[in-house]
Scaffold this motif. Sequence first.
Motif, PDB file in Angstrom:
ATOM      1  N   ILE A 285     -12.059  50.970  -3.708  1.00 48.80           N
ATOM      2  CA  ILE A 285     -12.141  49.763  -2.702  1.00 48.80           C
ATOM      3  C   ILE A 285     -10.983  49.904  -1.721  1.00 48.80           C
ATOM      4  CG2 ILE A 285     -11.616  47.286  -2.871  1.00 48.80           C
ATOM      5  CD1 ILE A 285     -11.712  47.623  -5.831  1.00 48.80           C
ATOM      6  N   ARG A 286     -11.673  49.852  -0.406  1.00 49.05           N
ATOM      7  CA  ARG A 286     -10.917  50.051   0.763  1.00 49.05           C
ATOM      8  C   ARG A 286     -10.625  48.692   1.536  1.00 49.05           C
ATOM      9  NH1 ARG A 286     -10.954  55.235   3.303  1.00 49.05           N
ATOM     10  NH2 ARG A 286     -11.704  57.006   2.093  1.00 49.05           N
ATOM     11  N   ARG A 287      -9.504  48.164   1.715  1.00 48.28           N
ATOM     12  CA  ARG A 287      -9.216  46.802   2.302  1.00 48.28           C
ATOM     13  C   ARG A 287      -8.349  47.030   3.386  1.00 48.28           C
ATOM     14  NH1 ARG A 287      -7.424  42.945  -2.315  1.00 48.28           N
ATOM     15  NH2 ARG A 287      -5.786  44.122  -2.556  1.00 48.28           N
ATOM     16  N   VAL A 288      -8.865  46.084   4.262  1.00 46.92           N
ATOM     17  CA  VAL A 288      -7.868  45.777   5.603  1.00 46.92           C
ATOM     18  C   VAL A 288      -7.701  44.413   5.711  1.00 46.92           C
ATOM     19  CG1 VAL A 288      -7.820  45.802   8.034  1.00 46.92           C
ATOM     20  CG2 VAL A 288      -9.134  47.511   7.024  1.00 46.92           C
ATOM     21  N   ILE A 289      -6.479  43.879   5.352  1.00 51.49           N
ATOM     22  CA  ILE A 289      -5.907  42.476   5.177  1.00 51.49           C
ATOM     23  C   ILE A 289      -4.999  42.145   6.263  1.00 51.49           C
ATOM     24  CG2 ILE A 289      -5.109  40.570   3.586  1.00 51.49           C
ATOM     25  CD1 ILE A 289      -5.993  42.450   1.329  1.00 51.49           C
ATOM     26  N   PRO A 290      -5.486  41.039   7.004  1.00 55.75           N
ATOM     27  CA  PRO A 290      -4.494  40.696   8.222  1.00 55.75           C
ATOM     28  C   PRO A 290      -3.187  39.981   7.475  1.00 55.75           C
ATOM     29  CG  PRO A 290      -6.134  38.878   7.916  1.00 55.75           C
ATOM     30  CD  PRO A 290      -6.628  40.319   6.908  1.00 55.75           C
ATOM     31  N   VAL A 291      -1.834  40.509   8.144  1.00 54.67           N
ATOM     32  CA  VAL A 291      -0.643  39.946   7.504  1.00 54.67           C
ATOM     33  C   VAL A 291       0.279  39.837   8.766  1.00 54.67           C
ATOM     34  CG1 VAL A 291      -0.864  41.198   5.395  1.00 54.67           C
ATOM     35  CG2 VAL A 291       0.104  42.252   7.230  1.00 54.67           C
ATOM     36  N   GLN A 292       1.442  38.951   8.517  1.00 56.42           N
ATOM     37  CA  GLN A 292       2.073  38.769   9.915  1.00 56.42           C
ATOM     38  C   GLN A 292       3.413  39.602   9.622  1.00 56.42           C
ATOM     39  OE1 GLN A 292       3.775  34.799   9.515  1.00 56.42           O
ATOM     40  NE2 GLN A 292       5.063  35.093  11.446  1.00 56.42           N
ATOM     41  N   GLY A 293       3.417  40.375  10.843  1.00 60.21           N
ATOM     42  CA  GLY A 293       4.427  41.377  10.885  1.00 60.21           C
ATOM     43  C   GLY A 293       5.826  40.905  11.124  1.00 60.21           C
ATOM     44  N   GLU A 294       6.811  41.886  10.848  1.00 63.01           N
ATOM     45  CA  GLU A 294       8.185  41.286  11.063  1.00 63.01           C
ATOM     46  C   GLU A 294       8.657  40.894  12.333  1.00 63.01           C
ATOM     47  OE1 GLU A 294      10.445  44.833  10.205  1.00 63.01           O
ATOM     48  OE2 GLU A 294       9.975  45.061   8.188  1.00 63.01           O
ATOM     49  N   ASP A 295       7.852  40.993  13.546  1.00 63.81           N
ATOM     50  CA  ASP A 295       8.222  40.242  14.658  1.00 63.81           C
ATOM     51  C   ASP A 295       7.246  39.060  15.049  1.00 63.81           C
ATOM     52  OD1 ASP A 295       5.696  41.475  15.050  1.00 63.81           O
ATOM     53  OD2 ASP A 295       5.964  42.614  16.620  1.00 63.81           O
ATOM     54  N   GLY A 296       6.607  38.801  14.080  1.00 64.84           N
ATOM     55  CA  GLY A 296       5.678  37.719  13.857  1.00 64.84           C
ATOM     56  C   GLY A 296       4.366  37.733  14.537  1.00 64.84           C
ATOM     57  N   GLU A 297       3.908  38.998  15.007  1.00 66.91           N
ATOM     58  CA  GLU A 297       2.761  39.310  15.493  1.00 66.91           C
ATOM     59  C   GLU A 297       1.825  39.755  14.288  1.00 66.91           C
ATOM     60  OE1 GLU A 297       2.782  42.190  18.391  1.00 66.91           O
ATOM     61  OE2 GLU A 297       3.939  40.997  19.654  1.00 66.91           O
ATOM     62  N   GLN A 298       0.337  39.426  14.561  1.00 69.82           N
ATOM     63  CA  GLN A 298      -0.287  39.756  13.197  1.00 69.82           C
ATOM     64  C   GLN A 298      -0.484  41.314  13.251  1.00 69.82           C
ATOM     65  OE1 GLN A 298      -4.118  37.653  12.561  1.00 69.82           O
ATOM     66  NE2 GLN A 298      -5.077  39.595  13.273  1.00 69.82           N
ATOM     67  N   ALA A 299      -0.489  41.658  12.026  1.00 70.16           N
ATOM     68  CA  ALA A 299      -0.616  43.097  11.507  1.00 70.16           C
ATOM     69  C   ALA A 299      -1.695  43.471  10.584  1.00 70.16           C
ATOM     70  CB  ALA A 299       0.847  43.659  11.027  1.00 70.16           C
ATOM     71  N   TYR A 300      -2.178  44.409  10.024  1.00 68.33           N
ATOM     72  CA  TYR A 300      -3.099  44.552   8.757  1.00 68.33           C
ATOM     73  C   TYR A 300      -2.641  45.687   7.953  1.00 68.33           C
ATOM     74  CZ  TYR A 300      -6.214  42.581  12.377  1.00 68.33           C
ATOM     75  OH  TYR A 300      -6.718  41.767  13.317  1.00 68.33           O
ATOM     76  N   HIS A 301      -2.710  45.197   6.752  1.00 69.41           N
ATOM     77  CA  HIS A 301      -2.376  45.892   5.456  1.00 69.41           C
ATOM     78  C   HIS A 301      -3.317  46.798   4.962  1.00 69.41           C
ATOM     79  CE1 HIS A 301      -1.579  46.738   1.271  1.00 69.41           C
ATOM     80  NE2 HIS A 301      -0.120  47.171   1.632  1.00 69.41           N
ATOM     81  N   VAL A 302      -3.507  48.011   5.004  1.00 69.49           N
ATOM     82  CA  VAL A 302      -4.785  48.991   4.777  1.00 69.49           C
ATOM     83  C   VAL A 302      -4.253  49.522   3.441  1.00 69.49           C
ATOM     84  CG1 VAL A 302      -6.139  50.808   5.590  1.00 69.49           C
ATOM     85  CG2 VAL A 302      -5.295  49.133   7.159  1.00 69.49           C
ATOM     86  N   SER A 303      -5.458  49.667   2.624  1.00 69.26           N
ATOM     87  CA  SER A 303      -5.047  50.131   1.303  1.00 69.26           C
ATOM     88  C   SER A 303      -6.485  50.700   0.677  1.00 69.26           C
ATOM     89  CB  SER A 303      -4.605  49.448   0.329  1.00 69.26           C
ATOM     90  OG  SER A 303      -5.296  48.117   0.089  1.00 69.26           O
ATOM     91  N   ARG A 304      -6.434  51.716  -0.052  1.00 64.92           N
ATOM     92  CA  ARG A 304      -7.383  52.209  -0.869  1.00 64.92           C
ATOM     93  C   ARG A 304      -7.121  52.090  -2.322  1.00 64.92           C
ATOM     94  NH1 ARG A 304      -7.877  58.066   1.421  1.00 64.92           N
ATOM     95  NH2 ARG A 304      -9.564  58.408  -0.493  1.00 64.92           N
ATOM     96  N   THR A 305      -7.784  51.425  -3.030  1.00 64.28           N
ATOM     97  CA  THR A 305      -7.596  51.319  -4.705  1.00 64.28           C
ATOM     98  C   THR A 305      -8.749  51.844  -5.284  1.00 64.28           C
ATOM     99  OG1 THR A 305      -6.697  49.163  -3.782  1.00 64.28           O
ATOM    100  CG2 THR A 305      -7.017  49.541  -6.321  1.00 64.28           C
ATOM    101  N   TRP A 306      -8.189  52.553  -6.526  1.00 66.34           N
ATOM    102  CA  TRP A 306      -9.078  53.093  -7.453  1.00 66.34           C
ATOM    103  C   TRP A 306      -8.497  52.679  -8.905  1.00 66.34           C
ATOM    104  CZ3 TRP A 306      -6.770  56.480  -4.181  1.00 66.34           C
ATOM    105  CH2 TRP A 306      -5.805  57.369  -4.532  1.00 66.34           C
ATOM    106  N   PHE A 307      -9.512  52.748 -10.081  1.00 63.84           N
ATOM    107  CA  PHE A 307      -8.886  52.414 -11.260  1.00 63.84           C
ATOM    108  C   PHE A 307      -9.617  53.645 -12.045  1.00 63.84           C
ATOM    109  CE2 PHE A 307      -9.549  48.583  -9.145  1.00 63.84           C
ATOM    110  CZ  PHE A 307      -8.446  47.856  -9.392  1.00 63.84           C
ATOM    111  N   ALA A 308      -8.606  54.163 -13.048  1.00 64.71           N
ATOM    112  CA  ALA A 308      -8.993  55.105 -14.101  1.00 64.71           C
ATOM    113  C   ALA A 308      -8.961  54.352 -15.412  1.00 64.71           C
ATOM    114  CB  ALA A 308      -7.978  56.040 -13.947  1.00 64.71           C
ATOM    115  N   GLN A 309      -9.952  54.383 -16.253  1.00 63.76           N
ATOM    116  CA  GLN A 309      -9.931  53.592 -17.628  1.00 63.76           C
ATOM    117  C   GLN A 309      -9.842  54.617 -18.508  1.00 63.76           C
ATOM    118  OE1 GLN A 309     -12.466  49.760 -17.691  1.00 63.76           O
ATOM    119  NE2 GLN A 309     -12.189  49.913 -19.914  1.00 63.76           N
ATOM    120  N   GLY A 310      -9.126  54.221 -19.518  1.00 61.42           N
ATOM    121  CA  GLY A 310      -8.941  54.970 -20.641  1.00 61.42           C
ATOM    122  C   GLY A 310      -9.260  54.237 -21.882  1.00 61.42           C
ATOM    123  N   PRO A 311      -8.727  54.994 -23.130  1.00 60.13           N
ATOM    124  CA  PRO A 311      -8.839  54.172 -24.609  1.00 60.13           C
ATOM    125  C   PRO A 311      -8.018  52.865 -24.381  1.00 60.13           C
ATOM    126  CG  PRO A 311      -8.416  56.376 -24.948  1.00 60.13           C
ATOM    127  CD  PRO A 311      -8.240  56.200 -23.416  1.00 60.13           C
TER     128      PRO A 311
END
Length: 249
Positions: free
Chosen positions: A159-185
């Motif tokens: 799952i690749r996500r780009v989510i708008p967030v507020q930066g430290e200076d108050g300007e809009q920034a983006y949080h980019v991430s890649r998520t994966w899941f490994a399922q076991g017993p």
Amino acid sequence: MLDEDEVDPDDEDSDDDSDEDDEDPEADESDDDDDDSAEDDDEEDEDDEEDLADHDLREDGPFDLDEVDLDADDIERLDFGSVILTPFENMQIQLQVDQSTNQVQSALVMYEQSALEVALFAAPARTSMVKEITEDMTTQTVAAGGEVEISDGPFGPEIRRVIPVQGEDGEQAYHVSRTWFAQGPRWLLRGVLMGEAALTEGFEDAGELLFEFFCNVVVRRGSDPMVPGDLIPMTLPDGIAPQAEPATE
């Protein structure tokens, strides 16, 4: 429950209802054959789901404690109770702590300009949670004004996500991430790749090192019954007190 990703904990298997008919028992027996065939198909589906939730997608890790012999080598590892981590050179680690319970919710491993968050959750014994979680994360990302892309990852959907967030200076920034899941017993290990490694395709440089770190994780779930989706907290190794960071929602 899973942070950001609410999961329906109801994973009980329903019993098949049997209906009695008043038809002649010597009538066409093809119905019985069809029923037997359907039951065989259901059993095959359950076997497929069990394989998916167990080992097929984890041939190179992460591993369940029962799948490895940690005494077979002299590698130094960090034992956090529910997970056992293998550190690498120049690695930094922070623990995400729930201030209300003092439970360690996740470990944030950092290297250069990239980071990997690792968290462990309870999961069903026979079925995969990944599809439902992926749908929930997609819905939540779009509701937050972000963008989401589902691609083929090392353990199924990535799952690749780009989510708008507020930066430290108050300007809009983006949080980019890649998520994966490994399922076991009866467990689900989540990895969230962030920073420069989240901006690339595949795994290179820091991303490759962090992915290898994730694959080397060994899970010690324990035998206590848990609701699927519930967090399995970590504990601090003896004699080690790394700087803890407040857990974020």
